[in-house]
Design a protein around this motif. Structure first.
Motif, short mmCIF file in Angstrom:
data_model
loop_
_atom_site.label_atom_id
_atom_site.label_comp_id
_atom_site.label_asym_id
_atom_site.label_seq_id
_atom_site.Cartn_x
_atom_site.Cartn_y
_atom_site.Cartn_z
N ASP A 66 -21.11 60.60 -14.57
CA ASP A 66 -21.36 61.76 -16.40
C ASP A 66 -20.56 61.41 -16.96
N SER A 67 -19.17 61.65 -16.97
CA SER A 67 -17.87 61.50 -17.14
C SER A 67 -17.91 60.60 -17.90
N ILE A 68 -18.41 59.03 -16.98
CA ILE A 68 -18.00 58.12 -17.78
C ILE A 68 -19.15 57.63 -18.98
N MET A 69 -20.44 58.08 -19.03
CA MET A 69 -21.04 57.39 -20.00
C MET A 69 -20.84 58.41 -21.21
N ALA A 70 -20.19 59.81 -21.04
CA ALA A 70 -20.10 59.86 -22.33
C ALA A 70 -19.22 59.59 -22.64
N SER A 71 -18.11 58.95 -22.28
CA SER A 71 -16.54 58.44 -22.27
C SER A 71 -17.24 56.77 -23.53
N ILE A 72 -18.38 56.30 -22.94
CA ILE A 72 -18.83 54.86 -24.07
C ILE A 72 -18.65 55.42 -25.39
#
Length: 625
Positions: free
Chosen positions: A503-509
Motif C-alpha cells: 500500500d505504501s508503494i502504491m501511495a508513493s507512485i
C-alpha cells in the motif's frame, strides 16, 4: 467403505514389527485401531492392506504413523499433587535409607520427550543439593520412539512446554537461549536416555524408584501382567513404583502394596521367603517355561489374597510373609517384613504365640488354639481359631512356621443363638437344619454378588483407561492445532506487513496506478486513480478494464496492453486527451508496462496515468487577448 478386516490389521502390525522393530501386538486394539485410522484418513486411504503398501513404499509415512501411535503426551510436573506426594512420602525414605556414598538409581519408563525424567531430577537436586546430586543420582530414561529420545537429549523446550515448572525452579535450572528454555547442563548429564521395549527387553536393575506414568494403560491386561513382574525384579527391596492416575489394576497385584493409592504410589513387596526370583521372561519363551519362572509369583499371590489372616515366621524368628487379611486385621505394613516377630504386638495379642512357636519347633507338630476371644480397641469382640503349622524345606528341615487365624465369630455366635433358641423354643433338628441351609444359601448369594461387583469394577477400570487414552490423543491433537495456529498467526503477520508495504508503494507512485490481470480485469486501483477518474477501488476491482465508465479513452490502450501481455515492448508511453472526475478536459500521459513475476512470466499489465500541466499563455498573447 473402509475394510475393517482384523486379518489385514494384524498383517499391518506384523509389518511394523518386522520392518521397524515395534511390537504393538500387546496394545489395546480399540485405541490402536483408532490411531491407525486417524493416520489413514490423513493419507486418504480406505483399507489396511493399501495402507500397508504405502508404508512399504514411503518411509516418511511409517515415521508419521509411529508418532501418531506413540502419542508422547507428557509435561513437567504433570499432576502436581502426585509429584508433591512423591516428594514428601517417597524421596525422604529413599535418601535416608541409603548411605551417603551409595548411588540413587531412578528409571523413567516411557519418558517421551523427557519432561518427567527431568522433573524427578529437579526434585532430587532440590532435596540433595547440587554437589550430592551430581555425585549420587542417575536417572535412566527410556522410550520406544527414537525421535522423542533425540528431542529429549537436547533438553531445550518452548515457553508452553515449561509452563508447569514452578517459577523458582525455572529460574534456577533453565537458561533462555534464542527464545527457548535450555536445561542446566549438570542436571542434563544426570539423565541417561536410551531405547527400551518394556515387553521385549530386560528391565534395568538395582533401582530405588520407577516412574512409569500413563504408559501401562495402553497395553492389554496380559501384557500388563508381564510388565509388572519386570518392574518388581528391577526394584531393590523397599523400592517404589510411581504410576499414572488412570492405572488402577496394580492395587490388586501381589507384587506391590499401595503407599498412596490415590496418587498411584506403590512399594515393592519382597520376594517370597526372601528368595530372589527372576520375574521376567522373554516374549518368545514357551508357556511351560514361563510358568516355571513365575511360579514363585503365583505362590506369593495365592498366599496374599487368601481370605484367612496368615503370617509366616522364618527359622530366625523374623516375619517373612503376611497375607493382605493379616495386614488389615493386625495393622501390619511392608516395613514389618524382616522384623523380629517377638517385637510385634501380634506375638502376644490376641494370644501369646511365642511359646506355641517354640513348642512347634520342639515337637515338629502343629499347635491349635481354639476360641481365642479378641477385644479390639473400639470394643468389638471377635473369636478366632489359631493354628501354628511347621514349614519344612526340601531336605525335611524346619524352615519356619505359618500362623493362621480363622475367624469363627459368626460360628460361635450362631452356636450360642442356636442353643438359646433350643432352650427357649425347643427347635427341632429339621428346623435347625433348615436355618443352616438358609445361611449357606445366603453365603452363596453374597459370594455371587461379590463376583459380580468385581466384574463390574474391572469393566469400569477398562473404560476409565480407554477414556484416559482418548484424552491423551485429544491433548496431542490440540497441541498440533496450537502449533498450526501459531504458524498461521505468523504468516498472517507477514502478509499484513507485505500488504502495508505494498500500500505504501502504491501511495508513493506519482500518478494513478491501475494493475490489470491476464483476464483484463482490474486487480489494483490506487488513491490517485480514484482522485483522477472519480471511481472508488471497490467499484472497479474485479471488473473489466474496458468496461469502466471513466474519462480515460481505455479503448485506445488495447494495442499497447496486448503487446505487453504477449511479451513485446517493455514500456509504452502515450499522451492522450481525457476528462478528469470534475469533467475538465486534460492531457494525460499514459505509461503501459507488463507485470512480471520472479520466474519471468507475464501476469498482467500496469498502467500509470499522470495529468500533464497545460502551459500558461505568454505575455504578448495575453495582451492581444
Amino acid at each position: 467403505m473402509r475394510s475393517d478386516s482384523s486379518q489385514d490389521f494384524e498383517a499391518l502390525l506384523d509389518y511394523l514389527k518386522r520392518s521397524r522393530g515395534f511390537d504393538f501386538t500387546g496394545y489395546k486394539r480399540a485405541s490402536l485401531m483408532r490411531r491407525v485410522k486417524r493416520q489413514m484418513d490423513a493419507a486418504e486411504i480406505e483399507s489396511y492392506s493399501d495402507y500397508t503398501s504405502l508404508l512399504e513404499s514411503d518411509p516418511d509415512e511409517a515415521r508419521r504413523l509411529l508418532n501418531t501411535i506413540l502419542i508422547n503426551v507428557t509435561a513437567f510436573f504433570r499432576d502436581i499433587e502426585a509429584w508433591d506426594a512423591l516428594k514428601t512420602l517417597v524421596l525422604p525414605q529413599i535418601i535416608d535409607g541409603k548411605p551417603a556414598h551409595e548411588q540413587i538409581r531412578i528409571w523413567s519408563a516411557g519418558c517421551a520427550a523427557g519432561e518427567e525424567a527431568y522433573t524427578i531430577a529437579m526434585i532430587l537436586a532440590e532435596a540433595l543439593g547440587p554437589d550430592a546430586f551430581r555425585d549420587r543420582v542417575r536417572v535412566h530414561a527410556t522410550d520406544l520412539d527414537e525421535d522423542a529420545l533425540a528431542y529429549a537429549r537436547q533438553a531445550v523446550y518452548t515457553e508452553r512446554q515449561v509452563a508447569g515448572v514452578p517459577p523458582e525452579l525455572l529460574s534456577r535450572y533453565f537458561d533462555m537461549i534464542g527464545g527457548r528454555f535450555a536445561l542446566d547442563r549438570g542436571l542434563r548429564h544426570a539423565v541417561i536416555f536410551g531405547r527400551h521395549d518394556l515387553v521385549q527387553d530386560v528391565p534395568i536393575s538395582r533401582l530405588d524408584l520407577i516412574v512409569c506414568r500413563n504408559t501401562l494403560m495402553y497395553f492389554n491386561s496380559d501384557v500388563q501382567a508381564r510388565i509388572l513382574p519386570r518392574f518388581h525384579f528391577g526394584l531393590n527391596n523397599g523400592g517404589y513404583l510411581f504410576l499414572g492416575k488412570a492405572e488402577m489394576f496394580v492395587a490388586r497385584t501381589s507384587l506391590f502394596v499401595p503407599v498412596d493409592l490415590k496418587r498411584r504410589i506403590l512399594c515393592k513387596i519382597p520376594a517370597l521367603l526372601g528368595r530372589n526370583r527372576m520375574y521376567y521372561a522373554p516374549v518368545d519363551q514357551d508357556e511351560e517355561a514361563a510358568d516355571r519362572i513365575t511360579s514363585g509369583t503365583f505362590a506369593e499371590a495365592a498366599f496374599r489374597v487368601s481370605t484367612l489372616a496368615k503370617v509366616v515366621v522364618d527359622r530366625n524368628g523374623c516375619v517373612a510373609l503376611m497375607s493382605d487379611r493379616a495386614s488389615l486385621l493386625f495393622r501390619l505394613n511392608p516395613h514389618d517384613l524382616g522384623r523380629p516377630f517377638q517385637d510385634l504386638e501380634l506375638s502376644y495379642r490376641p494370644v501369646e504365640l511365642r511359646s506355641s512357636i517354640e513348642k512347634v519347633y520342639a515337637d515338629g507338630h502343629a499347635v491349635q488354639l481354639k476360641n481365642i476371644v479378641w477385644t479390639r480397641p473400639r470394643g468389638e469382640r471377635s473369636t478366632y481359631d489359631v493354628q501354628v503349622t511347621p514349614l519344612s524345606n526340601r531336605g525335611g528341615n524346619l524352615s519356619g512356621v505359618c500362623i493362621e487365624f480363622v475367624e469363627v465369630t459368626d460360628y460361635v455366635n450362631l452356636q450360642a443363638e442356636l442353643a438359646t433358641a433350643n432352650r427357649e423354643l425347643s427347635l427341632t433338628f429339621e428346623e435347625s437344619q433348615s436355618a443352616t441351609e438358609e445361611l449357606e444359601t445366603a453365603n452363596e448369594e453374597l459370594q455371587s454378588s461379590a463376583e459380580e461387583l468385581e466384574t463390574t469394577n474391572e469393566e469400569l477400570q477398562s473404560t476409565n483407561e480407554e477414556l484416559e487414552t482418548m484424552n491423551e490423543e485429544l491433548q496431542s491433537a490440540n497441541e498440533e492445532l496450537q502449533t498450526m495456529n501459531e504458524e498461521l498467526r505468523q504468516r498472517g503477520l507477514q502478509l499484513s506487513i507485505v500488504s502495508e508495504f505494498t500500500d505504501s508503494i502504491m501511495a508513493s507512485i506519482p500518478g494513478g496506478l491501475i494493475v490489470i490481470g491476464e483476464d483484463l480485469k482490474v486487480q489494483a486501483w490506487n488513491h490517485r486513480a480514484e482522485e483522477m477518474w472519480g471511481m472508488r477501488t471497490d467499484e472497479v476491482v474485479g471488473n473489466s478494464f474496458f468496461g469502466l465508465d471513466i474519462g480515460l479513452p481505455v479503448a485506445q490502450l488495447s494495442e499497447q496492453m496486448k503487446d505487453c501481455l504477449e511479451g513485446g515492448s517493455a514500456l509504452h508511453e502515450a499522451t492522450m486527451s481525457a476528462t478528469n472526475r470534475r469533467g475538465k478536459a486534460v492531457n494525460c500521459k499514459v505509461s503501459c508496462m507488463p507485470v512480471v513475476n520472479k520466474d519471468g512470466a507475464i501476469r498482467g499489465v500496469m498502467i500509470i496515468t499522470q495529468e500533464i500541466p497545460v502551459p500558461k499563455p505568454t505575455g504578448d498573447l495575453a495582451t492581444r487577448t
